[in-house]
Design an enzyme around this catalytic site. Sequence first.
Site, PDB file in Angstrom:
ATOM      1  N   GLU A 151      39.912  32.964  29.102  1.00  0.00           N
ATOM      2  CA  GLU A 151      39.257  32.162  28.067  1.00  0.00           C
ATOM      3  C   GLU A 151      37.771  32.486  27.927  1.00  0.00           C
ATOM      4  OE1 GLU A 151      40.486  28.218  29.372  1.00  0.00           O
ATOM      5  OE2 GLU A 151      42.256  28.333  28.092  1.00  0.00           O
ATOM      6  N   VAL A 152      37.491  33.749  27.659  1.00  0.00           N
ATOM      7  CA  VAL A 152      36.101  34.200  27.482  1.00  0.00           C
ATOM      8  C   VAL A 152      35.716  33.940  26.021  1.00  0.00           C
ATOM      9  CG1 VAL A 152      34.480  36.093  27.838  1.00  0.00           C
ATOM     10  CG2 VAL A 152      36.536  35.946  29.239  1.00  0.00           C
TER      11      VAL A 152
END
Length: 480
Positions: A151-152
């Site tokens: 979840e960058v």
Amino acid sequence: MDLSSRTCKKFVHLDLKGAPPRIGYFIELIQLFADLGANGLLIEYEDMFPYEGELQVLQSNAQPPYSREEIASIQDAASSRGLEIIPLVQTFGHLEFVLKHEVFRDLREVDCCLGTLNPNCDRGVKLVQEMLKQVMKLHPNSTSLHIGADEVYMLGLGDESKQWLTAPGRNVHQLFLGHVLKVAKSIQESLPKLKLIMWDDMLRSMTSDTIKESGLVGLVQPMLWDYSPTLDVNNAVALMELYKSAGMSQQWAASSFKGSTTVHTCVTGTQRHVDNHLQWLNVASNLSAGIKLQGIALTGWQRYDHLSVLCELMPLGLPSLASCLQTLQHGSFTEEAQKKVVEALGTVEVGDTERLPSRTSSPFAGVKLAELIVKLTSLLESAELRHFQNNMFVRGWFTSYHIQKKTVNPLIAQQIRTQAKIILDAVEIQVGEVRPEMGLLYSDSTVQEWMDQHVTPVVEPLHNLLRDIERVLHEMGLCI
């Protein structure tokens, strides 16, 4: 490898960025995990690790982090039961506990996003490397390390990234892979025998060739996570086959036993998590022979991220964890699997208070707190409390209009006050039982946070209503 195989590794994930247990309870949990059939622990310390030097600022300011001696005792307890420990250190996304600090603010990809590191900054890479160095120094016997990288968010939207992306042929996938490669290579140089694991979600939209050409093949093993009770088996299989075609044949699965229902859930429901594991068993049985499944991590999230509210506390998730482990061991949630859980914990469903007596013949660590929270949550979620301000008397005789115009019926106002006090007194009695019990297992700051997040928002409207009634009656000369 079949997930139900005895040789399949089953790691219990401990998310310590919220409600980290007191060390005595932590050790009790390790013993219980081993008894329930776990093979290892995936420990995510976040701000509960005793970082030193420039990184000391990362330590929690709500309570002291675990000491070096306590971290050693955790490893000793795990080792004594044959449990392997894999530390998990975020290195790209979900770095809120780092980037929230002003001293590291300039390392954010985008200023408003506290979770994502700017991949173009050498100082950011060195920061991550120092974090990894310090954590692994205190885990000399660990043979694997999880580097996060899920979840960058907002990657590619920072000024330096935008500039990097202007060169022909470059894209956000390469930007992501380049940073992970830097981190993985730096670890390999200092700890060449260490196996590296990463979350897979940022790889999902990539082609096999993109992954193959990244340089990560042979360096990291992807851990595919999906916590849904209706997990799409075909999609999960397709992703794992994609990674295999890219050269990543050694892979992991990640399921969930708690902390994935809603962001604010207090009581864990067993069935949805068992269903998630049944789906993972289906995935494993449909994989081609070339995929070498290393094991599964049963995640137990304590927060959705560093800044969100607390999810279910560990005692509330233990019946679910036991049920999920037995589901994996038996290949389904058979009568025999359920019997094993009941023998170990007294119940398969923490919400079943009739089968969760605090004096059960097989009390599990934290059973009394679990029972008390189930009862308190039931009261807090009752229609009588949640919708008190919508009852006939409040809506009919004590609205803001009545207060403003001073046309309140004092007899009905007193009746509303009496009803509200009865409910609030009942809550206060149960809170008085929960507080000391929770304090045995968790720090005072965790106890207060849980109360502030799960009790205060529910009872505050009634307290405000009582204050309004007292004020109005006083103004009417009725000091009752």
